[in-house]
Design an enzyme around this catalytic site. Structure first.
Site, PDB file in Angstrom:
ATOM      1  N   HIS A  24      40.891  45.523  20.115  1.00  0.00           N
ATOM      2  CA  HIS A  24      41.255  45.303  21.525  1.00  0.00           C
ATOM      3  C   HIS A  24      40.275  45.975  22.494  1.00  0.00           C
ATOM      4  O   HIS A  24      40.641  46.725  23.390  1.00  0.00           O
ATOM      5  CB  HIS A  24      42.722  45.619  21.837  1.00  0.00           C
ATOM      6  CG  HIS A  24      43.226  47.010  21.527  1.00  0.00           C
ATOM      7  ND1 HIS A  24      42.574  48.150  21.894  1.00  0.00           N
ATOM      8  CD2 HIS A  24      44.357  47.421  20.905  1.00  0.00           C
ATOM      9  CE1 HIS A  24      43.275  49.209  21.516  1.00  0.00           C
ATOM     10  NE2 HIS A  24      44.344  48.798  20.902  1.00  0.00           N
ATOM     11  N   HIS A  78      56.330  51.887  15.163  1.00  0.00           N
ATOM     12  CA  HIS A  78      55.531  51.515  16.339  1.00  0.00           C
ATOM     13  C   HIS A  78      55.391  49.999  16.343  1.00  0.00           C
ATOM     14  O   HIS A  78      55.134  49.403  15.295  1.00  0.00           O
ATOM     15  CB  HIS A  78      54.166  52.203  16.208  1.00  0.00           C
ATOM     16  CG  HIS A  78      53.201  51.946  17.315  1.00  0.00           C
ATOM     17  ND1 HIS A  78      53.586  51.649  18.599  1.00  0.00           N
ATOM     18  CD2 HIS A  78      51.835  51.972  17.325  1.00  0.00           C
ATOM     19  CE1 HIS A  78      52.493  51.498  19.350  1.00  0.00           C
ATOM     20  NE2 HIS A  78      51.423  51.675  18.605  1.00  0.00           N
ATOM     21  N   GLU A  80      53.169  48.050  18.120  1.00  0.00           N
ATOM     22  CA  GLU A  80      51.896  47.387  18.426  1.00  0.00           C
ATOM     23  C   GLU A  80      51.585  46.431  17.261  1.00  0.00           C
ATOM     24  O   GLU A  80      51.862  46.750  16.092  1.00  0.00           O
ATOM     25  CB  GLU A  80      50.776  48.418  18.645  1.00  0.00           C
ATOM     26  CG  GLU A  80      49.568  47.758  19.286  1.00  0.00           C
ATOM     27  CD  GLU A  80      48.555  48.739  19.889  1.00  0.00           C
ATOM     28  OE1 GLU A  80      48.718  49.951  19.758  1.00  0.00           O
ATOM     29  OE2 GLU A  80      47.571  48.230  20.487  1.00  0.00           O
ATOM     30  N   ASP A  82      49.226  45.661  15.390  1.00  0.00           N
ATOM     31  CA  ASP A  82      48.494  46.064  14.177  1.00  0.00           C
ATOM     32  C   ASP A  82      49.431  46.687  13.142  1.00  0.00           C
ATOM     33  O   ASP A  82      49.049  46.841  11.979  1.00  0.00           O
ATOM     34  CB  ASP A  82      47.311  46.991  14.496  1.00  0.00           C
ATOM     35  CG  ASP A  82      47.671  48.165  15.378  1.00  0.00           C
ATOM     36  OD1 ASP A  82      48.544  48.013  16.250  1.00  0.00           O
ATOM     37  OD2 ASP A  82      47.069  49.236  15.210  1.00  0.00           O
ATOM     38  N   HIS A 145      51.797  56.130  20.263  1.00  0.00           N
ATOM     39  CA  HIS A 145      50.817  55.690  21.222  1.00  0.00           C
ATOM     40  C   HIS A 145      51.416  54.838  22.344  1.00  0.00           C
ATOM     41  O   HIS A 145      50.824  54.684  23.411  1.00  0.00           O
ATOM     42  CB  HIS A 145      49.764  54.911  20.409  1.00  0.00           C
ATOM     43  CG  HIS A 145      48.820  54.067  21.122  1.00  0.00           C
ATOM     44  ND1 HIS A 145      48.542  52.777  20.747  1.00  0.00           N
ATOM     45  CD2 HIS A 145      48.052  54.331  22.203  1.00  0.00           C
ATOM     46  CE1 HIS A 145      47.636  52.263  21.555  1.00  0.00           C
ATOM     47  NE2 HIS A 145      47.319  53.178  22.426  1.00  0.00           N
ATOM     48  N   ASP A 164      50.286  56.166  14.665  1.00  0.00           N
ATOM     49  CA  ASP A 164      48.898  56.206  15.154  1.00  0.00           C
ATOM     50  C   ASP A 164      48.317  57.630  15.182  1.00  0.00           C
ATOM     51  O   ASP A 164      47.099  57.807  15.006  1.00  0.00           O
ATOM     52  CB  ASP A 164      48.811  55.645  16.581  1.00  0.00           C
ATOM     53  CG  ASP A 164      48.699  54.130  16.608  1.00  0.00           C
ATOM     54  OD1 ASP A 164      48.285  53.541  15.615  1.00  0.00           O
ATOM     55  OD2 ASP A 164      49.035  53.538  17.660  1.00  0.00           O
ATOM     56  N   TYR A 196      38.454  58.459  17.598  1.00  0.00           N
ATOM     57  CA  TYR A 196      39.798  57.865  17.714  1.00  0.00           C
ATOM     58  C   TYR A 196      40.595  58.572  18.814  1.00  0.00           C
ATOM     59  O   TYR A 196      41.217  57.930  19.667  1.00  0.00           O
ATOM     60  CB  TYR A 196      40.478  58.028  16.354  1.00  0.00           C
ATOM     61  CG  TYR A 196      41.823  57.380  16.192  1.00  0.00           C
ATOM     62  CD1 TYR A 196      41.946  56.114  15.620  1.00  0.00           C
ATOM     63  CD2 TYR A 196      42.985  58.052  16.543  1.00  0.00           C
ATOM     64  CE1 TYR A 196      43.194  55.540  15.421  1.00  0.00           C
ATOM     65  CE2 TYR A 196      44.227  57.483  16.347  1.00  0.00           C
ATOM     66  CZ  TYR A 196      44.325  56.225  15.793  1.00  0.00           C
ATOM     67  OH  TYR A 196      45.563  55.665  15.600  1.00  0.00           O
ATOM     68  N   HIS A 229      46.460  54.639  10.276  1.00  0.00           N
ATOM     69  CA  HIS A 229      45.062  54.200  10.204  1.00  0.00           C
ATOM     70  C   HIS A 229      44.245  55.269   9.473  1.00  0.00           C
ATOM     71  O   HIS A 229      44.402  56.470   9.746  1.00  0.00           O
ATOM     72  CB  HIS A 229      44.432  54.051  11.594  1.00  0.00           C
ATOM     73  CG  HIS A 229      45.044  52.978  12.442  1.00  0.00           C
ATOM     74  ND1 HIS A 229      44.890  51.631  12.191  1.00  0.00           N
ATOM     75  CD2 HIS A 229      45.795  53.057  13.560  1.00  0.00           C
ATOM     76  CE1 HIS A 229      45.525  50.931  13.111  1.00  0.00           C
ATOM     77  NE2 HIS A 229      46.091  51.775  13.960  1.00  0.00           N
TER      78      HIS A 229
HETATM   79 FE1  FEO Z   1      49.091  51.738  18.738  1.00  0.00          FE
HETATM   80 FE2  FEO Z   1      47.568  51.340  15.673  1.00  0.00          FE
HETATM   81  O1  FEO Z   1      48.597  50.880  17.172  1.00  0.00           O
END
Ligand code: FEO
Length: 405
Positions: A24, A78, A80, A82, A145, A164, A196, A229
């Site tokens: 993104h 979360h 989002e 991903d 996040h 995250d 990050y 991640h």
């Molecule tokens: Fe806030 Fe890895 O998504």
């Protein structure tokens, strides 16, 4: 792809995205991973899903351990995409599974899916479920996040699944910090952590401090932190907590990031005596040219250094577009505890340096004025002035840095 047991009966079943370069808008030269975890217990629990492009990867990984139809609980830390955009694919296989999610998460899911037939239980900080031998406790972490975010603590495994937070965008064969350090290096891992943090979490430093204090106050025993991640922290989970506290407190190196762009190389020529002046004052210096380097690289280098000099030519009386974009992006990240200055060339009427200072002041960053401007190509005299300007700036950075030690 396969699964990895990270704790007794707890498996990484995620996906490695070797190819993603634009997350993104955030450049990810090393790709990323979407980590999710399967807890094999009396009740089988999947914690998080993966980006929908990779749903068949995680389902295949789950199948190496169990039939996905046996999943009883689906924890969504979360929403989002991903991490959450494969929920529907998981629920096609395990339609009776109960989703555990925050109230804000549930509201967000409504916008992404038809949730009318899903079993959803909303949870808040301190709520817990027993899956058999394991207890999963939820800890809301709004804005880390997104407003919906939470973490899941598995008490008997001393495992914090941190979503995250504490992540890195690294696609790698290593699943753990010690493996990565052995194959690559500690500094490469730290670089990924800072990259990050700077690009995603910088605005939330205060919240990070509050949440880490909350975790410490709860006295949670943690010997592994598993983000959604990158690598999992099993060798030194305390180290990454401390690193986040340092980053949240705005800790920086005694160094200067010179971030510039150029039209016909005049501003670029100024960077050479500027770099030399900084070096001669005994301060480390990193020079980054925008348009030749990803914006996220410049943000990371900005956050590593105590001082920043912006170099911009004047175009139509204002900042060069790439520099304006960088400063706008930086403002959104709400940086603090940094000292800044500006330089640049101009053809007939200046404007870029003045605008750079206005931006720094909007961000409430310390500034060293008035900056350095050169008409057209820098002459020998101009270069000497650039050198002295940089030396003076480096001295001020040292002075300012001293306030934080
Ligand atoms: Fe806030 Fe890895 O998504």
């Amino acid at each position: 792809m396969t699964s990895y047991e990270i704790k007794p009966d707890i498996y990484w079943v995620g996906a490695i995205d070797w190819a993603i370069r634009d997350f993104h808008g955030y450049v990810t030269p090393s790709g990323t991973t979407y980590n999710n975890f399967l807890i094999m217990d009396e009740q089988i629990t999947l914690v998080d899903t993966v980006k929908s492009d990779f749903s068949r990867h995680t389902i295949k990984n789950i199948r190496t351990i169990t039939d996905p139809a046996k999943i009883t609980n689906l924890v969504i830390n979360h929403i989002e995409p991903d991490h959450a955009s494969s929920i529907d694919k998981i629920l096609e296989l395990a339609p009776e599974a109960t989703i555990y999610i925050t109230e804000k998460g549930r509201k967000g899911l409504e916008k992404q899916f038809d949730i009318s037939k899903w079993n959803i239980k909303t949870v808040k900080t301190g709520d817990a479920i027993s899956t058999g031998k394991y207890t999963l406790t939820f800890l809301e972490t709004p804005m880390l996040h997104w407003p919906d975010s939470m973490m899941t603590y598995v008490k008997e495994a001393k495992l914090l699944i941190s979503q995250d937070a504490f992540g890195q965008h690294l696609a790698t064969a290593s699943r753990f910090d010690d493996e990565f350090i052995e194959c690559a290096s500690r500094s490469e891992l730290d670089d990924a952590v800072v990259d990050y943090y700077a690009n995603i979490l910088m605005p939330f430093g205060q919240l990070i401090k509050v949440k880490i204090a909350e975790v410490q106050k709860l006295g949670l025993e943690i010997d592994m932190i598993a983000p959604d991640h990158g690598i999992i922290w099993r060798k030194d989970p305390g180290g990454i907590l401390q690193r986040y506290l340092d980053l949240a407190n705005g800790k920086a190196n005694l160094s200067i990031a010179v971030i510039y762009d150029t039209m016909w190389h005049s501003t670029e020529r100024m960077t050479i005596p500027i770099m030399q002046g900084i070096k001669d004052e005994g301060v480390d210096c990193k020079v980054i040219k925008l348009r030749a380097s990803p914006m996220s690289e410049a943000i990371k280098e900005f956050w590593k250094a105590r001082g920043c000099l912006i170099g911009s030519p004047t175009l139509n009386n204002i900042l060069f577009p790439s520099i304006a974009e960088f400063l706008t992006h930086l403002r959104g990240l709400r940086p603090k505890n940094r000292i800044t200055g500006a330089f640049g060339s101009y053809g007939w009427g200046g404007g870029a340096v003045k605008e750079a200072y206005e931006e720094f002041k909007r961000m409430k960053l310390e500034v060293v004025e008035p900056g350095m401007q050169v008409l057209s190509r820098p002459s020998m005299e101009d270069e000497s002035e650039c050198y002295e300007f940089a030396k003076d700036f480096a001295r001020k950075v040292k002075e300012y840095h001293g306030k934080f030690s």
